[in-house]
Structures are given as structure tokens and as C-alpha cells.
Design a protein around this motif. Structure first.
Motif, PDB file in Angstrom:
ATOM      1  N   LYS A  33       0.817  -1.220   0.000  1.00 62.06           N
ATOM      2  CA  LYS A  33       0.000   0.000   0.000  1.00 62.06           C
ATOM      3  C   LYS A  33       0.844   1.261   0.000  1.00 62.06           C
ATOM      4  O   LYS A  33       0.360   2.332  -0.366  1.00 62.06           O
ATOM      5  N   SER A  34       2.084   1.153   0.405  1.00 67.01           N
ATOM      6  CA  SER A  34       2.967   2.326   0.451  1.00 67.01           C
ATOM      7  C   SER A  34       3.717   2.550  -0.851  1.00 67.01           C
ATOM      8  O   SER A  34       4.552   3.451  -0.937  1.00 67.01           O
ATOM      9  N   ARG A  35       3.429   1.754  -1.883  1.00 64.99           N
ATOM     10  CA  ARG A  35       4.221   1.784  -3.105  1.00 64.99           C
ATOM     11  C   ARG A  35       3.467   2.427  -4.268  1.00 64.99           C
ATOM     12  O   ARG A  35       2.246   2.302  -4.380  1.00 64.99           O
ATOM     13  N   VAL A  36       4.229   3.116  -5.105  1.00 67.06           N
ATOM     14  CA  VAL A  36       3.744   3.630  -6.383  1.00 67.06           C
ATOM     15  C   VAL A  36       4.519   2.883  -7.456  1.00 67.06           C
ATOM     16  O   VAL A  36       5.742   2.903  -7.473  1.00 67.06           O
ATOM     17  N   LEU A  79      11.491   9.901 -10.712  1.00 69.01           N
ATOM     18  CA  LEU A  79      10.060  10.136 -10.909  1.00 69.01           C
ATOM     19  C   LEU A  79       9.291  10.111  -9.599  1.00 69.01           C
ATOM     20  O   LEU A  79       8.149  10.558  -9.535  1.00 69.01           O
ATOM     21  N   GLY A  80       9.901   9.550  -8.559  1.00 65.91           N
ATOM     22  CA  GLY A  80       9.222   9.446  -7.276  1.00 65.91           C
ATOM     23  C   GLY A  80       8.524   8.117  -7.056  1.00 65.91           C
ATOM     24  O   GLY A  80       7.900   7.912  -6.019  1.00 65.91           O
ATOM     25  N   THR A 352       4.247   5.655 -20.894  1.00 62.89           N
ATOM     26  CA  THR A 352       3.712   6.806 -21.617  1.00 62.89           C
ATOM     27  C   THR A 352       2.965   7.779 -20.733  1.00 62.89           C
ATOM     28  O   THR A 352       2.726   8.907 -21.126  1.00 62.89           O
ATOM     29  N   GLU A 353       2.573   7.376 -19.536  1.00 63.46           N
ATOM     30  CA  GLU A 353       1.918   8.311 -18.636  1.00 63.46           C
ATOM     31  C   GLU A 353       2.904   9.328 -18.075  1.00 63.46           C
ATOM     32  O   GLU A 353       2.508  10.346 -17.521  1.00 63.46           O
ATOM     33  N   LEU A 354       4.173   9.044 -18.214  1.00 62.66           N
ATOM     34  CA  LEU A 354       5.172   9.899 -17.603  1.00 62.66           C
ATOM     35  C   LEU A 354       6.008  10.651 -18.628  1.00 62.66           C
ATOM     36  O   LEU A 354       6.952  11.341 -18.269  1.00 62.66           O
ATOM     37  N   LEU A 355       5.651  10.520 -19.890  1.00 65.08           N
ATOM     38  CA  LEU A 355       6.340  11.298 -20.918  1.00 65.08           C
ATOM     39  C   LEU A 355       5.815  12.729 -20.925  1.00 65.08           C
ATOM     40  O   LEU A 355       4.664  12.988 -20.602  1.00 65.08           O
ATOM     41  N   THR A 356       6.638  13.657 -21.319  1.00 68.43           N
ATOM     42  CA  THR A 356       6.223  15.053 -21.362  1.00 68.43           C
ATOM     43  C   THR A 356       5.850  15.489 -22.769  1.00 68.43           C
ATOM     44  O   THR A 356       5.746  16.666 -23.050  1.00 68.43           O
TER      45      THR A 356
END
Length: 367
Positions: A33-36, A79-80, A352-356
Motif C-alpha cells: 500500500k505504500s508503493r507507487v 520520478l518518485g 507513456t503516462e510519464l512522458l512530457t
């Protein structure tokens, strides 16, 4: 890990003798639960070097490797995110046209590493490097089917007396549709009522957790895998298991407690409807409705996998702009915090969710 499973294999068979069984405890649902989680398509993230030689096309292997992922860990950590989900890594088959599945979903031999991704030691090195950075590793597994092979599936056929595959049922008419039997994409479907199949898969999952120190598993395409087997598998391991199903609503919720969690398809649909629509008010009420529905539908909605994109959906950036994508990501990360202290889902992101930019490739060759 005091000892490992030791196996003696027999030719043209999946059978083995096993002894001295001990396996890693992995990570629990509560710990996850603490993970992304950052989903890595191994073949598409990064080449071992910064100068790839393969020309990448939709169904062509692009040359991504375990070493390539390891080379990008500074980027991933920046990215965090604090966990990665890697593609199925076992040796894969090719189809009758010679194509390979770059996603790794056509397993040929579950006891061998896909050499296109690297070696067994490369995978061990990747996991160790991830753990040194407090990045957990979730491995995708395919346990519903095996890969394409001509004739008798001779490369992975077990002994003839073992009925390890379901009888071929084509998916060419509606009345043929049965999740438990039909061969999706003509991939040979494993018979999960067969005790040999069940035991083999359970022992293999335990071994993977031990040999590579994996922190969690994602089971691809659990539709059609009998829930009694999923529950037996889940109870036989001390490691978090999330499943990817195409089901929705009540049918999706039925996968708990057989599995620790599933991906929340209904919420993904609601978020997509709201954040990509030209008239977002049309989908506004779907989000609170879905939140309310979860309270009574799932045994534990706090461990569901929250996502916007995955490899089986059209990319968010393909239907909307980057500003809306950022808003949707902010919701996924923040809006479901319980009293601003406890996240109510485990967020999963794909490349692709993290591309700018609005490009839709999964590549970072020259990062």
C-alpha cells in the motif's frame, strides 16, 4: 532463504523431482500500500547501451533488456516511484509467421529466461540494484496459457498421458465463448483442473520468488483461470499477488479473496470518461459513484490497482492532451487518500503516462 528448490528434469516433459523447498516471503498486501508502481515493458524501455541497432516496429522486438532497465534506475527513482513491474521474462515462443510477443506473454519454457531480455544473472543484478535503492520489483507471470508452437507443441509438451492442455475450442462463435476453455488468440490453454499443472505452477511461482527475490507478482489474463486454483496459489505463497482481468463490477470483485487484489477497471473507465471527454460533465458523477460502490463490493478496496494506461488499452495521451493527463494522474495519486493519511489504491503507471510529449512509443533509447 535457507535453501532452494532442486529439480531433476525429464526430456520433453515439464515433470521434475523437487526437494529442500524454502522460499522468500516477499512483501504482503499491507506493505504494498505504500508503493507507487512504474510498469516497465522490458523490451521497450531501454537498450543495454545508448546506441540501439534494432529498428523498432509494433510487433518487432526492440532490444530492451534487464541491463537497460538497470541503466535507467536513476531516471525511474527520480520520478518518485518506489516499485517497478517488469514484463514476463520466461523463454517465449514465436507464432507461425515468426513474430515474437514483445510483451512476453507466449511462454515456451517457464524454467528458462528470455535471452532477448538478458541472462538469469542480469535479472538477479537488476533486482538487487533495485532493492539497494528501496525500489521493489513486481514480476508479471503468465499462467493461463503457453505459447505458439507447430504440431504437438513438442518444445513444451509433457508426457502424453498428462492432459495438461484443455481441448482446443476456437473463439469463432458466441456460443463457443467460455473463459475456462477457449484458446484466446489460439494460445494453448492450460488445464487448471489437472493436479500436475496446479502443482507445477505453484512450485514454479515459489521458486521464482526465491531465486530472484521478487517482492510481488502480477498475473496476466486471470479471466478463465479457475478461482479455486488462484486461491490455492495465493494461499501457498507469502507474497502479494494482483491479477489483471477484463471483468468489471461484481464479476471483478469476485476475484477477492482468491487474489489479494485486482486492477480497478471500472474506476479507470470512469477516469478516462471524465478526463478525456470534450464534455467532462457527462462523466463527473461516475467517479463518486464508483467510490461509493467499492465500499460494499470489494473485500478490500485499499489494495486495488489504480491505473490510467496499461499495455492493453489505448494510451491516454493518444486521446487527450498532457494537461488533462496530469490532472488525471493527480487524482490517481491524491484524491483517494483516506483522511489524507492513507491511500486507497496502489497506483500503477506505464511509461507513456510519464512522458512530457504526446508521442505514444514506450521508448527511452537515448535517455
Amino acid at each position: 532463504m535457507a535453501c532452494r528448490i532442486v529439480k531433476i528434469f525429464f526430456p520433453l516433459s515439464l515433470s521434475f523431482l523437487a526437494f529442500c523447498v524454502s522460499y522468500s516471503s516477499g512483501r504482503t498486501a499491507a506493505e504494498w500500500k505504500s508503493r507507487v508502481v512504474y510498469q516497465v515493458v522490458t523490451d521497450r524501455l531501454a537498450h543495454t547501451s545508448k546506441s540501439p541497432t534494432l529498428q523498432c516496429t509494433s510487433w518487432n522486438l526492440c532490444g530492451g533488456t534487464f541491463k537497460g532497465i538497470q541503466r535507467e534506475l536513476d531516471y525511474i527513482a527520480g520520478l518518485g516511484v518506489n516499485a517497478i513491474r517488469i514484463s514476463p521474462f520466461v523463454l517465449n515462443a514465436n507464432d507461425s509467421t515468426g513474430r515474437f510477443d514483445y510483451l512476453g506473454r507466449w511462454p515456451l519454457n517457464i524454467y528458462k529466461i528470455n535471452s532477448y531480455f538478458g541472462t538469469q544473472q542480469d535479472l538477479i543484478d537488476l533486482v538487487q540494484e533495485c532493492h539497494s535503492r528501496d525500489i521493489w520489483v513486481m514480476a508479471d507471470l503468465v499462467i493461463r496459457n503457453m505459447g505458439y508452437q507447430d504440431g504437438c507443441f513438442s518444445s513444451f509438451c509433457p508426457s502424453p498421458e498428462r492432459d495438461v492442455f484443455n481441448k482446443f475450442v476456437p473463439f469463432d462463435k458466441e456460443e463457443h465463448y467460455d473463459h475456462f476453455y477457449y484458446w484466446a488468440n489460439n494460445l494453448p490453454r492450460l488445464n487448471h483442473t489437472n493436479s500436475f499443472v496446479r502443482t507445477t505452477l505453484i512450485n514454479w511461482v515459489r521458486e521464482v520468488a526465491t531465486d530472484y527475490d521478487i517482492d510481488g507478482f502480477c498475473l496476466d489474463n486471470v479471466d478463465g483461470i479457475r478461482k479455486d486454483f488462484l486461491e490455492e496459489l495465493n494461499n501457498s505463497t507469502e507474497i502479494f499477488i494482483i491479477g489483471h482481468a477484463s471483468a468489471r463490477g461484481d464479476s471483478l470483485a469476485e476475484y477477492q479473496p482468491a487474489l489479494d487484489a485486482v486492477f480497478d477497471n471500472d474506476m479507470q473507465s470512469a477516469l478516462s470518461s471524465f478526463f478525456t471527454s470534450t464534455q467532462p460533465s457527462n462523466g463527473y458523477y461516475r467517479i463518486p459513484d464508483e467510490l461509493a460502490l467499492r465500499r460494499g463490493l470489494f473485500m478490500d478496496s485499499t489494495v486495488l490497482g489504480g491505473y490510467l494506461d496499461n499495455v492493453d488499452t489505448r494510451r491516454f495521451l493518444g486521446v487527450t492532451d498532457y494537461t488533462r493527463l496530469r490532472n488525471a494522474l493527480a487524482y490517481l495519486l491524491m484524491a483517494e487518500l483516506q483522511q489524507f493519511k492513507k491511500r486507497k489504491k496502489i497506483p500503477f503507471f506505464i511509461v507513456t503516462e510519464l512522458l512530457t510529449t504526446t508521442r505514444t512509443q514506450d521508448l527511452r533509447w537515448y535517455a
